[in-house]
Design a protein around this motif. Sequence first.
Motif, mmCIF file in Angstrom:
data_model
loop_
_atom_site.group_PDB
_atom_site.id
_atom_site.type_symbol
_atom_site.label_atom_id
_atom_site.label_comp_id
_atom_site.label_asym_id
_atom_site.label_seq_id
_atom_site.Cartn_x
_atom_site.Cartn_y
_atom_site.Cartn_z
ATOM 1 N N THR A 3 -12.165 0.440 5.152
ATOM 2 C CA THR A 3 -11.458 -0.621 4.434
ATOM 3 C C THR A 3 -10.326 -1.145 5.304
ATOM 4 O O THR A 3 -9.654 -0.384 6.006
ATOM 5 N N ALA A 4 -10.122 -2.448 5.270
ATOM 6 C CA ALA A 4 -9.053 -3.072 6.031
ATOM 7 C C ALA A 4 -7.733 -2.880 5.288
ATOM 8 O O ALA A 4 -7.689 -2.860 4.067
ATOM 9 N N THR A 5 -6.680 -2.747 6.049
ATOM 10 C CA THR A 5 -5.356 -2.596 5.474
ATOM 11 C C THR A 5 -4.591 -3.897 5.665
ATOM 12 O O THR A 5 -4.536 -4.430 6.770
ATOM 13 N N LEU A 6 -4.006 -4.374 4.604
ATOM 14 C CA LEU A 6 -3.190 -5.580 4.675
ATOM 15 C C LEU A 6 -1.885 -5.222 5.366
ATOM 16 O O LEU A 6 -1.195 -4.281 4.967
ATOM 17 N N GLU A 7 -1.543 -5.963 6.401
ATOM 18 C CA GLU A 7 -0.338 -5.658 7.163
ATOM 19 C C GLU A 7 0.754 -6.702 6.999
ATOM 20 O O GLU A 7 1.925 -6.418 7.267
ATOM 21 N N LYS A 8 0.370 -7.923 6.564
ATOM 22 C CA LYS A 8 1.349 -9.005 6.534
ATOM 23 C C LYS A 8 0.964 -10.035 5.482
ATOM 24 O O LYS A 8 -0.194 -10.400 5.369
ATOM 25 N N VAL A 9 1.989 -10.487 4.705
ATOM 26 C CA VAL A 9 1.786 -11.582 3.761
ATOM 27 C C VAL A 9 2.831 -12.665 4.037
ATOM 28 O O VAL A 9 3.967 -12.365 4.411
ATOM 29 N N SER A 10 2.423 -13.897 3.854
ATOM 30 C CA SER A 10 3.322 -15.041 3.927
ATOM 31 C C SER A 10 3.172 -15.785 2.612
ATOM 32 O O SER A 10 2.083 -16.242 2.269
ATOM 33 N N ILE A 11 4.272 -15.869 1.879
ATOM 34 C CA ILE A 11 4.239 -16.395 0.520
ATOM 35 C C ILE A 11 4.935 -17.748 0.478
ATOM 36 O O ILE A 11 6.087 -17.872 0.893
ATOM 37 N N ILE A 26 8.431 -10.883 -6.739
ATOM 38 C CA ILE A 26 7.805 -9.607 -7.102
ATOM 39 C C ILE A 26 6.745 -9.226 -6.071
ATOM 40 O O ILE A 26 6.668 -8.064 -5.642
ATOM 41 N N MET A 27 5.961 -10.200 -5.636
ATOM 42 C CA MET A 27 4.926 -9.910 -4.637
ATOM 43 C C MET A 27 5.547 -9.520 -3.297
ATOM 44 O O MET A 27 5.072 -8.589 -2.631
ATOM 45 N N ALA A 28 6.596 -10.219 -2.871
ATOM 46 C CA ALA A 28 7.264 -9.890 -1.607
ATOM 47 C C ALA A 28 7.900 -8.508 -1.686
ATOM 48 O O ALA A 28 7.788 -7.706 -0.754
ATOM 49 N N ASN A 29 8.549 -8.211 -2.796
ATOM 50 C CA ASN A 29 9.171 -6.907 -2.982
ATOM 51 C C ASN A 29 8.119 -5.797 -2.962
ATOM 52 O O ASN A 29 8.305 -4.762 -2.321
ATOM 53 N N GLY A 30 7.014 -6.025 -3.652
ATOM 54 C CA GLY A 30 5.929 -5.046 -3.667
ATOM 55 C C GLY A 30 5.331 -4.829 -2.287
ATOM 56 O O GLY A 30 5.020 -3.700 -1.899
ATOM 57 N N ALA A 31 5.193 -5.914 -1.544
ATOM 58 C CA ALA A 31 4.667 -5.798 -0.177
ATOM 59 C C ALA A 31 5.591 -4.938 0.677
ATOM 60 O O ALA A 31 5.146 -4.003 1.358
ATOM 61 N N ARG A 32 6.875 -5.221 0.619
ATOM 62 C CA ARG A 32 7.837 -4.458 1.420
ATOM 63 C C ARG A 32 7.837 -2.984 1.000
ATOM 64 O O ARG A 32 7.921 -2.096 1.843
ATOM 65 N N ALA A 33 7.723 -2.722 -0.297
ATOM 66 C CA ALA A 33 7.689 -1.338 -0.783
ATOM 67 C C ALA A 33 6.477 -0.584 -0.248
ATOM 68 O O ALA A 33 6.519 0.641 -0.086
ATOM 69 N N ASN A 146 2.618 -20.577 12.497
ATOM 70 C CA ASN A 146 2.760 -19.631 13.617
ATOM 71 C C ASN A 146 3.307 -18.295 13.120
ATOM 72 O O ASN A 146 2.840 -17.239 13.528
ATOM 73 N N LEU A 147 4.290 -18.360 12.239
ATOM 74 C CA LEU A 147 4.886 -17.159 11.659
ATOM 75 C C LEU A 147 3.848 -16.388 10.834
ATOM 76 O O LEU A 147 3.853 -15.160 10.802
ATOM 77 N N ALA A 148 2.964 -17.127 10.181
ATOM 78 C CA ALA A 148 1.977 -16.522 9.290
ATOM 79 C C ALA A 148 0.698 -16.085 9.997
ATOM 80 O O ALA A 148 -0.230 -15.613 9.344
ATOM 81 N N ALA A 149 0.670 -16.181 11.321
ATOM 82 C CA ALA A 149 -0.528 -15.771 12.054
ATOM 83 C C ALA A 149 -0.927 -14.351 11.679
ATOM 84 O O ALA A 149 -0.088 -13.459 11.603
ATOM 85 N N ASN A 150 -2.188 -14.165 11.374
ATOM 86 C CA ASN A 150 -2.764 -12.870 10.990
ATOM 87 C C ASN A 150 -2.242 -12.350 9.637
ATOM 88 O O ASN A 150 -2.384 -11.170 9.345
ATOM 89 N N ALA A 151 -1.649 -13.225 8.852
ATOM 90 C CA ALA A 151 -1.149 -12.826 7.532
ATOM 91 C C ALA A 151 -2.053 -13.382 6.447
ATOM 92 O O ALA A 151 -2.777 -14.352 6.653
ATOM 93 N N GLN A 152 -1.967 -12.771 5.293
ATOM 94 C CA GLN A 152 -2.586 -13.334 4.098
ATOM 95 C C GLN A 152 -1.573 -14.339 3.544
ATOM 96 O O GLN A 152 -0.440 -13.973 3.263
ATOM 97 N N ILE A 153 -1.965 -15.607 3.404
ATOM 98 C CA ILE A 153 -1.070 -16.620 2.861
ATOM 99 C C ILE A 153 -1.290 -16.711 1.360
ATOM 100 O O ILE A 153 -2.415 -16.851 0.899
ATOM 101 N N ILE A 154 -0.205 -16.609 0.621
ATOM 102 C CA ILE A 154 -0.235 -16.658 -0.840
ATOM 103 C C ILE A 154 0.587 -17.847 -1.284
ATOM 104 O O ILE A 154 1.735 -17.999 -0.853
#
Length: 156
Positions: A3-11, A26-33, A146-154
Amino acid sequence: MTTATLEKVSIVVSKGSLEGIYPALIMANGARAEGIEADLFFTFFGLDAITKKRYEHIKFATVGNPGLHLPTVVGALPGAPDMITRLMERRMAKLDIPPIPEFIEMISDTGAGLYACKASVDLFELEKDDLIDEVQGIITVGDFYNLAANAQIIYT
C-alpha cells in the motif's frame, strides 16, 4: 500487495465561511498529526481565514446552505447567521475544536505551510501586512503547483 503511504497534502481553501474553512483546517491538522506534510493555499473568499480584519469574525453561511436543512428565508432573517454561528462555535468548543485564529496558529506551529493566492490578494487589494503573521508568502498558482508537486491536492 503493497500500500502506498500518503506523504504530502496541499489543501486549497476557497470559501470564507465556518463550514468552508474548518474542513481544511481539520484535514491539515490531521495530516500533521499523522506526520504528513501539509500546505494550505487560501484563495478567493478563503482569504478571510488569514486576513487580520476578518479571521476572528467568520460566520456560518445560512442562506442557500442545504446542509442546514432550513428554508432559505429562515437563514436570511436578521440575526440568523450570528445565532447559528454561535451555536456551531459552542458545539465545536465542546469537541475541543479551537476557534479559527487559534487553530491556524496551532497548524502553523506544526510546520504546515500557509500561503495566500497572489491573484486573489490583488483582486481584493490586500497586502502582506493585511494578512496574519503565520502566512509564509503570497504565491501564484504556478508557485502553488510547484509547492504541491507529488502531493495530493484537496479542494475545499
